[in-house]
Scaffold this active site. Structure first.
Site, PDB file in Angstrom:
ATOM      1  N   LYS A 111      -5.627 -15.670   1.721  1.00  0.00           N
ATOM      2  CA  LYS A 111      -6.769 -15.079   1.063  1.00  0.00           C
ATOM      3  C   LYS A 111      -8.021 -15.366   0.677  1.00  0.00           C
ATOM      4  O   LYS A 111      -8.784 -14.531   0.543  1.00  0.00           O
ATOM      5  CB  LYS A 111      -6.075 -14.212  -0.326  1.00  0.00           C
ATOM      6  N   LYS A 192       1.228 -10.483   9.677  1.00  0.00           N
ATOM      7  CA  LYS A 192       1.982  -9.269   8.925  1.00  0.00           C
ATOM      8  C   LYS A 192       0.826  -7.725   8.303  1.00  0.00           C
ATOM      9  O   LYS A 192      -0.658  -7.937   8.441  1.00  0.00           O
ATOM     10  CB  LYS A 192       2.516  -9.926   7.495  1.00  0.00           C
ATOM     11  N   LYS A 195      -1.018  -4.579   2.859  1.00  0.00           N
ATOM     12  CA  LYS A 195      -2.171  -3.118   2.252  1.00  0.00           C
ATOM     13  C   LYS A 195      -4.030  -3.264   2.727  1.00  0.00           C
ATOM     14  O   LYS A 195      -4.690  -1.998   2.838  1.00  0.00           O
ATOM     15  CB  LYS A 195      -1.459  -2.647   1.400  1.00  0.00           C
TER      16      LYS A 195
HETATM   17  N1  AQP Z   1       4.970  -5.946   6.302  1.00  0.00           N
HETATM   18  C1  AQP Z   1       5.535  -6.586   5.677  1.00  0.00           C
HETATM   19  N2  AQP Z   1       6.876  -6.560   5.687  1.00  0.00           N
HETATM   20  C2  AQP Z   1       8.271  -6.832   5.088  1.00  0.00           C
HETATM   21  N3  AQP Z   1       7.432  -7.000   3.527  1.00  0.00           N
HETATM   22  C3  AQP Z   1       6.558  -6.360   3.383  1.00  0.00           C
HETATM   23  N4  AQP Z   1       6.175  -6.739   1.836  1.00  0.00           N
HETATM   24  C4  AQP Z   1       4.787  -7.036   1.983  1.00  0.00           C
HETATM   25  N5  AQP Z   1       4.678  -6.628   2.963  1.00  0.00           N
HETATM   26  C5  AQP Z   1       5.444  -6.440   4.183  1.00  0.00           C
HETATM   27  C6  AQP Z   1       6.693  -6.727   0.506  1.00  0.00           C
HETATM   28  O1  AQP Z   1       6.490  -5.511  -0.141  1.00  0.00           O
HETATM   29  C7  AQP Z   1       6.775  -6.114  -1.428  1.00  0.00           C
HETATM   30  C8  AQP Z   1       5.502  -5.642  -2.302  1.00  0.00           C
HETATM   31  O2  AQP Z   1       4.754  -5.679  -1.877  1.00  0.00           O
HETATM   32  P1  AQP Z   1       2.806  -6.517  -2.700  1.00  0.00           P
HETATM   33  O3  AQP Z   1       2.076  -5.578  -3.109  1.00  0.00           O
HETATM   34  O4  AQP Z   1       3.996  -7.683  -3.648  1.00  0.00           O
HETATM   35  O5  AQP Z   1       2.514  -7.510  -1.398  1.00  0.00           O
HETATM   36  P2  AQP Z   1       1.820  -8.247  -0.616  1.00  0.00           P
HETATM   37  O6  AQP Z   1       3.410  -8.940  -0.323  1.00  0.00           O
HETATM   38  O7  AQP Z   1       0.808  -9.315  -0.591  1.00  0.00           O
HETATM   39  O8  AQP Z   1       2.173  -7.661   0.658  1.00  0.00           O
HETATM   40  P3  AQP Z   1       0.899  -6.416   1.209  1.00  0.00           P
HETATM   41  O9  AQP Z   1       1.321  -5.357   1.408  1.00  0.00           O
HETATM   42  O10 AQP Z   1       0.554  -6.903   2.294  1.00  0.00           O
HETATM   43  O11 AQP Z   1      -0.489  -6.769   0.858  1.00  0.00           O
HETATM   44  P4  AQP Z   1      -1.382  -6.614   0.191  1.00  0.00           P
HETATM   45  O12 AQP Z   1      -2.479  -6.049   1.172  1.00  0.00           O
HETATM   46  O13 AQP Z   1      -2.216  -6.599  -1.092  1.00  0.00           O
HETATM   47  O14 AQP Z   1      -1.465  -8.121   0.196  1.00  0.00           O
HETATM   48  C9  AQP Z   1       7.032  -7.699  -1.528  1.00  0.00           C
HETATM   49  O15 AQP Z   1       7.662  -7.652  -1.740  1.00  0.00           O
HETATM   50  C10 AQP Z   1       6.590  -7.996  -0.579  1.00  0.00           C
HETATM   51  O16 AQP Z   1       7.093  -9.242   0.243  1.00  0.00           O
END
Ligand code: AQP
Length: 326
Positions: A111, A192, A195
């Site tokens: 990041k 992956k 969001k």
């Molecule tokens: N691509 C993914 N596949 C499976 N699980 C996923 N999670 C996130 N992306 C995937 C799981 O969703 C939960 C909440 O995620 P988070 O809000 O903690 O954010 P993150 O892991 O950093 O993932 P994002 O959605 O990609 O958000 P950003 O873009 O903000 O970093 C967690 O249990 C995560 O493992």
């Protein structure tokens, strides 16, 4: 009863990776464990944000949790910033963590890459996440694959703190789903689904209408050899679709693979299954958000219940480390 805790960042519109990798498991957990779920809105501040967007996204993310099926009468759902013990414990754990171990966090490296200015919060965020978990005497943390390393840190900090200051924290364990633990971007299957990364055709948001889902799956990147085979290394795009299909239909990867010999029909059936599974969730989201007062009310109730647990743990940790009682 075991305690389950997990959280989601309010960093953007939740997608199918969040749903199949996390939310759907949480909905099941609430009936078998003493469950606490959190919209981690403080984590969303680690990158520059617009205040109006911060509020909106916290409510949006919480609404998706309720729409996915979390029942506020069965489990605790709250916003992290409403329970000030999270930041209180985070400092005690920051003084337990080392610079070296935080520097090794791969999510921080990813990041921060290419950014001229990186907040200190982005660097220390895994410690706040450890505080989130340890405050609730958590036994199990259901998370996607990307959070494994942060969970290891939370365990290490709990063990280190207990070793230095006496038994204070329960040492938590990660529970990673066997399917959809890392749903990949449909256009860039080497990364992956996320969001916070803009990839309109690569991400299926939970708010996507059926037509958009069908179109995104149809346009998903695969390969040219034409053989339906699960092989994430050599066929990442197709393997991602097969795994998503298996998760959405609650079938095995072998079963899905054996049912198709062409990509087209597999994609068509996957899109149909996703529409079927996600439609009721999207409808509930629309219902819940129709009353703008409802979700803030539910979060307020959740925060009161969460505080009652968190305040006891923080007091225990403050005493253990030697702070004077206020
Ligand atoms: N691509 C993914 N596949 C499976 N699980 C996923 N999670 C996130 N992306 C995937 C799981 O969703 C939960 C909440 O995620 P988070 O809000 O903690 O954010 P993150 O892991 O950093 O993932 P994002 O959605 O990609 O958000 P950003 O873009 O903000 O970093 C967690 O249990 C995560 O493992």
């Amino acid at each position: 009863m075991e305690r389950v805790f997990s959280g989601v960042q309010s960093s953007g519109a939740p997608h199918v990776g969040n749903y199949f990798g996390a939310f759907r498991q949480w909905v099941a957990d609430q009936h078998t464990a003493d469950s606490v779920f959190c919209v981690v809105d403080l984590h969303a501040l680690t990158v520059e944000t617009d205040p109006a967007q911060v509020r909106g996204r916290t409510l949006e993310t919480a609404s998706w949790l309720f729409a996915s099926g979390l029942d506020p009468d069965v489990c605790i759902v709250f916003a992290q910033s409403h329970v000030h013990e999270h930041t209180g414990l985070s400092w005690l754990l920051e003084c337990t963590a080392t610079f070296g171990e935080l520097r090794r966090m791969t999510q921080f490296k990813e990041k921060s890459k290419g950014n001229e200015s990186v907040s200190a919060g982005l660097f220390t965020y895994p410690v706040l996440m450890a505080a989130d978990i340890l405050l609730y005497d958590t036994n199990k943390v259901p998370v996607g694959d990307d959070q494994r390393q942060h969970l290891e840190l939370a365990r290490d900090l709990a063990i280190r703190f207990n070793g230095r200051y006496g038994e204070t924290f329960v040492v938590p364990e990660a529970v990673v789903p066997t399917l959809a633990a890392r749903v990949m971007d449909l256009q860039h299957p080497e990364r992956k689904m996320s969001k916070s990364v803009t990839s309109p055709l690569g991400t299926i948001d939970l708010l996507d209408e059926p037509d958009a889902i069908v179109q995104k799956i149809r346009k998903a990147v695969t390969d040219t050899d034409g053989e339906v085979r699960y092989d994430p290394e050599h066929k990442p795009g197709l393997s991602n679709l097969i795994e998503l299909f298996a998760a959405a239909s609650r079938r095995s990867i072998e079963d899905v693979t054996a049912s198709y010999d062409r990509y087209g029909p597999l994609k068509a059936d996957l899109a149909e299954t996703l529409v079927e599974v996600l439609n009721p969730v999207r409808k509930r989201y629309v219902e819940i958000t129709a009353d703008p007062g409802e979700v803030p009310r539910l979060l307020e109730k959740g925060a009161a219940k969460a505080s009652a647990i968190a305040s006891k743990t923080l007091l225990r940790a403050r005493r253990a480390i030697g702070l004077l009682a206020p």
